[in-house]
Design an enzyme around this catalytic site. Structure first.
Site, mmCIF file in Angstrom:
data_model
loop_
_atom_site.group_PDB
_atom_site.id
_atom_site.type_symbol
_atom_site.label_atom_id
_atom_site.label_comp_id
_atom_site.label_asym_id
_atom_site.label_seq_id
_atom_site.Cartn_x
_atom_site.Cartn_y
_atom_site.Cartn_z
ATOM 1 N N PHE A 104 0.871 -0.998 0.102
ATOM 2 C CA PHE A 104 0.052 0.083 0.036
ATOM 3 C C PHE A 104 0.804 1.336 0.090
ATOM 4 C CE2 PHE A 104 -3.033 3.083 2.215
ATOM 5 C CZ PHE A 104 -3.843 3.079 0.998
ATOM 6 N N ASP A 149 1.101 -5.219 8.147
ATOM 7 C CA ASP A 149 -0.028 -4.084 8.119
ATOM 8 C C ASP A 149 -1.245 -5.087 8.009
ATOM 9 O OD1 ASP A 149 -1.917 -2.398 7.137
ATOM 10 O OD2 ASP A 149 -0.504 -1.042 6.529
ATOM 11 N N TYR A 189 -11.528 1.404 10.231
ATOM 12 C CA TYR A 189 -12.774 1.785 9.586
ATOM 13 C C TYR A 189 -13.283 0.733 8.307
ATOM 14 C CZ TYR A 189 -8.801 3.919 7.062
ATOM 15 O OH TYR A 189 -7.477 4.273 6.360
ATOM 16 N N LYS A 190 -12.208 -0.174 8.095
ATOM 17 C CA LYS A 190 -12.770 -1.294 7.291
ATOM 18 C C LYS A 190 -13.715 -2.268 7.522
ATOM 19 C CE LYS A 190 -8.605 0.147 4.638
ATOM 20 N NZ LYS A 190 -7.111 0.240 4.186
ATOM 21 N N ARG A 228 -12.524 -3.355 -7.647
ATOM 22 C CA ARG A 228 -12.487 -4.288 -6.578
ATOM 23 C C ARG A 228 -13.700 -4.419 -5.976
ATOM 24 N NH1 ARG A 228 -8.459 -1.846 -1.727
ATOM 25 N NH2 ARG A 228 -10.112 -0.286 -1.878
#
Ligand SMILES: *Cc1c(COP(=O)(O)O)cnc(C)c1O
Length: 421
Positions: free
Chosen positions: A129, A207, A232-233, A381
Site C-alpha cells: 500500500f 499491516d 474503519y474497514k 475491487r
C-alpha cells in the site's frame, strides 16, 4: 451454475451470520460491495456516539477523562482477543495506521541499529500500500534506513520464496508487509514469512488493514513482532476512527518510540521535566486520543467478537468464491479477468477484477446503486464484507454490472480517472 439466483437464496438461508445484517444502518437499496474501504455504520454506534456526546462530553466534561484515559489500551485488549490472537497489554488503539507505521518502523530500526550498525534495511514489496512504501521511503530519506523493494505479482501477492532471497544478505532490520494485499486481496503466509524474517535476524511488521475483521490473525502464536491496522474497514468504526498498533510483549519495553508524547509518559499528570516512558504498550501513545472514534472502535470490535472471526472468514471465502464463479460465467466473456488468487484460501475477503475500462464501469455501477471501487490502473475491487453482505447482493450487484457492460452504458462515463477513487 444452474440457477445462480436460487443458489444465492439458498446460501443466504443457511448463513449463520445472516442476523448481523440488521445490526447495521441499511437506509437504502444500495448494493454495497466496498466494506473493505469503509465499513457500514453499526446501529449501536450511532446510539453510543450520541450518548457519549451528550452525557460524557455534554454533562461529564473534564471529569469523563477518568474513564477516557483507559480506553486506548482497554479496547486494544478487546481487539486483540476478538481478531488478532493477541494477549493483553500488547495492542493500543491510537493515531492513524500511517502514523503507527512510522512509530513502529522508526523504533524497530533504532533497536536493530543498536545491536548491529550494518542492519539498516526495511524490506517491503513494490505493490505494498502506498502509505507503507512512503513511510519507509521517508525514513530512508531522513537517513534512518535503506529501503529494499521486492517485486511482487500484483495479482498473486508476496511469496515466501522471494522474501527468503531478499532476506538472505542478512542486512534486513525490519520486514514490512501487508497481510492481505489491498489491490488483489492476496493473503500472505504470515506464520511462514514471520519465521523466515526471524531466521535472518529481522523483525516482522505486518499491516493488517485488510485482514483485521476479515480473516483470523494469530499474532502471538506466529511470534509476530509488530503490527498495525485500520478500524474503519472491516471493523466498521467509521471515517477517521483511530488505527491500532501491536508490539510483541517482550519487545515493548526494549523499544523507544520516536514520538515522546505526554500520553506515553509513565506518570502523565506529574508534569515532569523529563520524558520517562510508561512501561507497557502505553509508551506508544503520543497525544490526546480521539475519544469519540474510540467509542466507535469498541462497538465495531464487539460486533466482530459476537460474529466470531472464524465464521466471518468462512463466509468471506464463500462470498468471494460465489463472486468469482459468477464473474467467470457472466463477466469473463465481456473482457473481465480475475486479478486475485484463484483459490479462496489464498485470499482475504475481497476480490479484484481486471478490465480495460474498469474506471468507467465503476462509475456506471455507482449510477445503478452498486458501489464497488476502482484501483489503478484497471482494477475493479469487489469487497462483500461478510458481516452484512448477502449472497443475493453479490448476485444482483454483478448482474447489474454485467447488464450495463452489455448495453455499453459505461462508455458514457468519463475515461479520465477522478481524484478520489
Ligand atoms: C487502508 C490502508 C491504510 C490506510 O492508512 P491510514 O493511515 O488509515 O490512512 C494503510 N495501509 C493499508 C495496507 C491499507 O489498506
Amino acid at each position: 451454475m444452474n440457477d445462480p439466483r436460487a443458489l444465492a437464496r439458498q446460501l443466504d438461508a443457511g448463513d449463520p451470520l445472516a442476523g448481523f445484517r440488521t445490526e447495521f444502518v441499511l437506509a437504502d437499496d444500495l448494493i454495497y460491495l466496498d466494506g473493505n474501504s469503509l465499513g457500514r455504520l453499526p446501529r449501536a454506534t450511532a446510539t453510543r456516539l450520541v450518548e457519549a456526546v451528550e452525557q460524557e462530553w455534554g454533562t461529564g466534561l473534564i471529569r469523563s477523562w477518568t474513564q477516557w484515559i483507559e480506553l486506548s489500551a482497554q479496547i486494544g485488549d478487546e481487539l486483540g482477543a476478538a481478531a488478532l490472537g493477541a494477549g493483553r497489554g500488547q495492542v493500543l488503539i491510537c493515531d492513524s495506521t500511517t502514523v503507527n507505521l512510522y512509530k513502529l518502523l522508526s523504533a524497530a530500526l533504532a533497536h536493530q541499529r543498536d545491536a548491529d550498525s550494518q542492519r539498516r534495511v526495511i524490506l517491503t514489496d513494490d505493490d505494498n500500500f502506498p502509505t507503507d512504501r512512503f513511510v519507509a521511503a521517508g525514513l530512508a530519506a531522513h537517513g534512518q534506513a535503506v529501503v529494499r523493494l521486492l517485486h511482487t505479482d500484483p495479482d498473486l501477492g508476496v511469496r515466501a520464496g522471494d522474501i527468503e532471497n531478499a532476506l538472505a544478505p542478512g542486512d534486513v532490520a525490519v520486514l514490512s508487509l501487508s497481510h492481505v494485499a489491498y489491490r488483489s486481496g492476496a493473503l500472505a503466509d504470515l506464520p511462514r514469512i514471520t519465521e523466515l524474517a526471524h531466521a535472518h535476524g529481522a523483525l516482522a511488521l505486518w499491516d493488517l488493514a485488510h485482514s483485521v475483521g476479515s480473516v483470523p490473525v494469530d499474532l502471538d502464536a506466529a511470534g509476530v513482532d509488530l503490527a498495525v491496522g485500520c478500524t474503519y474497514k472491516y471493523l466498521n468504526a467509521g471515517p477517521g476512527a483511530p488505527g491500532f498498533l501491536y508490539v510483541r510483549g517482550d519487545l515493548i519495553d526494549r523499544l523507544d518510540p520516536p514520538i515522546w508524547g505526554w500520553f506515553g509518559q509513565r506518570d502523565q499528570f506529574a508534569m515532569a521535566a523529563d520524558h520517562d516512558p510508561a512501561p507497557g504498550i502505553t509508551r506508544f501513545a503520543a497525544g490526546t486520543p480521539p475519544v469519540l472514534g474510540l467509542h466507535a472502535v469498541r462497538q465495531g470490535v464487539a460486533l466482530i467478537a459476537a460474529a466470531g472471526i472464524g465464521a466471518l472468514a468462512t463466509k468471506g471465502r464463500e462470498l468471494t468464491s460465489y463472486a468469482a464463479a459468477l464473474s467467470e460465467e457472466w463477466l469473463a466473456p465481456l473482457g473481465f479477468r480475475l486479478a486475485s488468487p484463484e483459490s479462496s484460501t489464498d485470499r482475504g475477503a475481497h476480490l479484484t477484477l481486471h478490465h480495460q475500462r474498469a474506471w468507467q464501469i465503476c462509475q456506471a455501477a455507482i449510477s445503478v446503486d452498486v458501489v464497488a471501487d476502482y484501483r489503478t490502473p484497471d482494477r475493479l475491487r469487489v469487497g462483500p464484507a461478510p458481516i452484512y453482505t448477502r449472497f443475493i447482493d453479490v448476485h444482483d450487484g454483478l448482474a447489474r454490472i454485467r447488464d450495463l457492460v452489455v448495453a455499453g452504458e459505461h462508455l458514457r462515463f468519463p475515461e479520465e480517472v477522478g481524484a478520489v477513487t
